[in-house]
Write a protein that holds these residues in place. Structure first.
Motif, PDB file in Angstrom:
ATOM      1  N   LEU A   1       0.814  -1.210   0.000  1.00  0.00           N
ATOM      2  CA  LEU A   1       0.000   0.000   0.000  1.00  0.00           C
ATOM      3  C   LEU A   1       0.851   1.264   0.000  1.00  0.00           C
ATOM      4  N   ARG A   2       1.913   1.266   0.791  1.00  0.00           N
ATOM      5  CA  ARG A   2       2.729   2.481   0.900  1.00  0.00           C
ATOM      6  C   ARG A   2       3.353   2.860  -0.438  1.00  0.00           C
ATOM      7  N   GLY A   3       3.845   1.868  -1.171  1.00  0.00           N
ATOM      8  CA  GLY A   3       4.444   2.161  -2.469  1.00  0.00           C
ATOM      9  C   GLY A   3       3.430   2.508  -3.537  1.00  0.00           C
ATOM     10  N   ALA A   4       2.185   2.089  -3.345  1.00  0.00           N
ATOM     11  CA  ALA A   4       1.154   2.336  -4.348  1.00  0.00           C
ATOM     12  C   ALA A   4       0.419   3.654  -4.135  1.00  0.00           C
ATOM     13  N   LEU A   5       0.715   4.360  -3.041  1.00  0.00           N
ATOM     14  CA  LEU A   5      -0.039   5.570  -2.722  1.00  0.00           C
ATOM     15  C   LEU A   5       0.408   6.799  -3.505  1.00  0.00           C
ATOM     16  N   ALA A   6       1.603   6.780  -4.098  1.00  0.00           N
ATOM     17  CA  ALA A   6       2.137   7.978  -4.752  1.00  0.00           C
ATOM     18  C   ALA A   6       1.197   8.523  -5.834  1.00  0.00           C
ATOM     19  N   PRO A   7       0.751   7.728  -6.809  1.00  0.00           N
ATOM     20  CA  PRO A   7      -0.161   8.292  -7.827  1.00  0.00           C
ATOM     21  C   PRO A   7      -1.507   8.701  -7.257  1.00  0.00           C
ATOM     22  N   VAL A   8      -1.959   8.023  -6.212  1.00  0.00           N
ATOM     23  CA  VAL A   8      -3.232   8.391  -5.582  1.00  0.00           C
ATOM     24  C   VAL A   8      -3.115   9.758  -4.915  1.00  0.00           C
ATOM     25  N   ILE A   9      -1.986  10.000  -4.242  1.00  0.00           N
ATOM     26  CA  ILE A   9      -1.763  11.303  -3.603  1.00  0.00           C
ATOM     27  C   ILE A   9      -1.710  12.412  -4.648  1.00  0.00           C
ATOM     28  N   ALA A  10      -1.033  12.152  -5.768  1.00  0.00           N
ATOM     29  CA  ALA A  10      -0.935  13.166  -6.824  1.00  0.00           C
ATOM     30  C   ALA A  10      -2.309  13.502  -7.394  1.00  0.00           C
ATOM     31  N   LEU A  11      -3.118  12.488  -7.652  1.00  0.00           N
ATOM     32  CA  LEU A  11      -4.470  12.728  -8.173  1.00  0.00           C
ATOM     33  C   LEU A  11      -5.318  13.465  -7.148  1.00  0.00           C
ATOM     34  N   GLY A  12      -5.177  13.102  -5.885  1.00  0.00           N
ATOM     35  CA  GLY A  12      -5.936  13.767  -4.832  1.00  0.00           C
ATOM     36  C   GLY A  12      -5.590  15.235  -4.725  1.00  0.00           C
ATOM     37  N   ALA A  13      -4.308  15.585  -4.922  1.00  0.00           N
ATOM     38  CA  ALA A  13      -3.896  16.987  -4.867  1.00  0.00           C
ATOM     39  C   ALA A  13      -4.555  17.800  -5.966  1.00  0.00           C
ATOM     40  N   LEU A  14      -4.591  17.250  -7.164  1.00  0.00           N
ATOM     41  CA  LEU A  14      -5.243  17.963  -8.267  1.00  0.00           C
ATOM     42  C   LEU A  14      -6.726  18.176  -7.993  1.00  0.00           C
ATOM     43  N   ASP A  15      -7.377  17.133  -7.507  1.00  0.00           N
ATOM     44  CA  ASP A  15      -8.829  17.203  -7.292  1.00  0.00           C
ATOM     45  C   ASP A  15      -9.184  18.170  -6.166  1.00  0.00           C
ATOM     46  N   ILE A  16      -8.490  18.082  -5.031  1.00  0.00           N
ATOM     47  CA  ILE A  16      -8.851  18.941  -3.905  1.00  0.00           C
ATOM     48  C   ILE A  16      -8.499  20.390  -4.213  1.00  0.00           C
ATOM     49  N   GLY A  17      -7.393  20.622  -4.960  1.00  0.00           N
ATOM     50  CA  GLY A  17      -7.057  21.984  -5.349  1.00  0.00           C
ATOM     51  C   GLY A  17      -8.097  22.589  -6.272  1.00  0.00           C
ATOM     52  N   SER A  18      -8.536  21.810  -7.258  1.00  0.00           N
ATOM     53  CA  SER A  18      -9.576  22.288  -8.171  1.00  0.00           C
ATOM     54  C   SER A  18     -10.894  22.493  -7.444  1.00  0.00           C
ATOM     55  N   MET A  19     -11.172  21.631  -6.472  1.00  0.00           N
ATOM     56  CA  MET A  19     -12.426  21.733  -5.736  1.00  0.00           C
ATOM     57  C   MET A  19     -12.497  23.043  -4.941  1.00  0.00           C
ATOM     58  N   PHE A  20     -11.362  23.514  -4.439  1.00  0.00           N
ATOM     59  CA  PHE A  20     -11.362  24.789  -3.723  1.00  0.00           C
ATOM     60  C   PHE A  20     -11.664  25.953  -4.662  1.00  0.00           C
ATOM     61  N   GLY A  21     -11.453  25.741  -5.948  1.00  0.00           N
ATOM     62  CA  GLY A  21     -11.828  26.749  -6.918  1.00  0.00           C
ATOM     63  C   GLY A  21     -13.305  26.742  -7.237  1.00  0.00           C
ATOM     64  N   GLY A  22     -14.031  25.813  -6.652  1.00  0.00           N
ATOM     65  CA  GLY A  22     -15.481  25.802  -6.832  1.00  0.00           C
ATOM     66  C   GLY A  22     -15.974  24.558  -7.542  1.00  0.00           C
ATOM     67  N   ALA A  23     -16.847  23.811  -6.892  1.00  0.00           N
ATOM     68  CA  ALA A  23     -17.535  22.684  -7.529  1.00  0.00           C
ATOM     69  C   ALA A  23     -18.815  23.249  -8.132  1.00  0.00           C
ATOM     70  N   VAL A  24     -18.720  23.731  -9.371  1.00  0.00           N
ATOM     71  CA  VAL A  24     -19.777  24.540  -9.971  1.00  0.00           C
ATOM     72  C   VAL A  24     -21.100  23.783 -10.023  1.00  0.00           C
ATOM     73  N   LEU A  25     -21.088  22.566 -10.573  1.00  0.00           N
ATOM     74  CA  LEU A  25     -22.334  21.811 -10.730  1.00  0.00           C
ATOM     75  C   LEU A  25     -22.949  21.459  -9.382  1.00  0.00           C
ATOM     76  N   THR A  26     -22.127  21.016  -8.449  1.00  0.00           N
ATOM     77  CA  THR A  26     -22.649  20.598  -7.147  1.00  0.00           C
ATOM     78  C   THR A  26     -23.209  21.787  -6.376  1.00  0.00           C
ATOM     79  N   GLU A  27     -22.494  22.903  -6.366  1.00  0.00           N
ATOM     80  CA  GLU A  27     -22.981  24.084  -5.653  1.00  0.00           C
ATOM     81  C   GLU A  27     -24.267  24.614  -6.284  1.00  0.00           C
ATOM     82  N   SER A  28     -24.352  24.584  -7.612  1.00  0.00           N
ATOM     83  CA  SER A  28     -25.563  25.060  -8.273  1.00  0.00           C
ATOM     84  C   SER A  28     -26.737  24.129  -8.018  1.00  0.00           C
TER      85      SER A  28
END
Length: 329
Positions: free
Chosen positions: A247-274
């Motif tokens: 698990l520890r070695g497999a988490l690197a790509p998951v962490i990278a994807l999570g960073a992109l998603d949470i960063g974009s989410m702070f910019g606004g989840a347009v569909l969900t908020e609407s």
């Protein structure tokens, strides 16, 4: 680790500077009369010329961008016709619609978006990584095929479809959850969580699917490596291999994807908020685009970029902590 952090910090600052240049050029240098947009369709040519002078649109492009950076770092003064209004740093300008400072407007909307983003992020990480681990542990069996089908369906379904279905089932038919009515965390934490539960679930069901597939693929790749085969040869159980060593070695790509998603989410989840009527950054962006409120649009794009860069910097640090080979790369 020290030099690794310095390199990442320098890279993040360079990306933010490049982003500010691209965003400024895209919105202010692109064809179109910015002064006319700021003043409104009913302004006379004299009024448009006055607004153009206030915004320094007659200056060379590099000077216009310098005024923009000045507002970000030290603040900026704006003429209101009857006086001078000082916009404190970081100044992203004044809204064309309300004359409110864009920074204050974004800060007022950010808590609702942050509440939505953080809660949904925790849910989809638990659900996605957990589903991926379960499919690896039960690989080759019926459980894995069912989970694979569910994740494919989740990736193919838009968030507004899942949101509407949850509203119909959980709110209208079963009346288990209320229709979301955002309550600030500081006012009533229990109502805050209860009213955001439905949006959290909607986002988590959609966003968890890529994490489940990525966790599964990374885990299978890690389990095929030499050191894992050595552990297996020494008699380490499959559960220990999956949960402790791979698990520890497999988490690197998951962490990278999570960073992109949470960063974009702070910019606004347009569909969900609407869809759920959450007064966050995403709804503010829709309103700003509708009214061609350029300072608000530019400010929101820059804030989104800032959070994406910040989240990726944090992800790099977490990846380095999970896998020391990242530091040496």
């Amino acid at each position: 680790m020290k030099w690794f952090l310095l390199r990442r910090l320098g890279g993040a600052l360079f990306v933010l500077l490049a982003l500010s240049i691209v965003v400024y050029a895209a919105f202010y240098v692109a064809p179109g009369n910015v002064a006319q947009i700021a003043c409104g369709p009913r302004c006379s040519p004299a009024q448009v010329a006055q607004v153009s002078g206030q915004l320094h649109l007659g200056d060379p492009l590099y000077m216009q961008y310098a005024h923009f950076l000045q507002g970000l770092f030290v603040g900026r003064d704006y003429s209101t016709g009857t006086g001078v209004l000082h916009c404190q740093a970081p100044c992203l300008g004044l809204s064309y619609q309300s004359d409110q400072q864009v920074t204050e407007l974004i800060l007022a909307k950010l808590p609702a978006t942050a509440s939505l983003a953080v809660g949904a992020f925790v849910l989809w990480m638990l659900l996605g990584v957990g589903t991926g681990l379960l499919s690896v542990w039960r690989r080759g069996r019926l459980t894995e095929r069912i989970l694979t089908g569910i994740t494919l369906a989740g990736m193919a379904t838009p968030v507004f479809v899942i949101g509407l279905l949850l509203i119909i089932i959980l709110v209208t038919a079963l009346q288990i959850l209320p229709f979301p009515d955002y309550v600030p965390l500081t006012e009533n934490p229990e109502q805050w969580a209860w009213n955001l539960l439905l949006p959290w679930i909607s986002l988590a069901l959609v966003s968890a699917a890529p994490y489940a597939r990525m966790t599964r693929a990374s885990m299978l790749e890690t389990l095929a490596e030499d050191h894992v085969r050595t552990f297996r040869a020494y008699g380490v159980s499959e559960r220990a291999l999956v949960g402790r060593h791979a698990l520890r070695g497999a988490l690197a790509p998951v962490i990278a994807l999570g960073a992109l998603d949470i960063g974009s989410m702070f910019g606004g989840a347009v569909l969900t908020e609407s869809l759920f009527g959450i007064p966050g950054v995403g709804r503010e962006l829709v309103d700003a685009v509708k009214h061609v409120d350029l300072p608000v649009v530019v400010g929101l794009v820059l804030v989104t970029g800032f959070f994406v860069v910040l989240a990726n910097a944090v992800a790099d640090i977490l990846q380095a902590m999970a896998d020391r080979r990242v530091v040496l790369a």
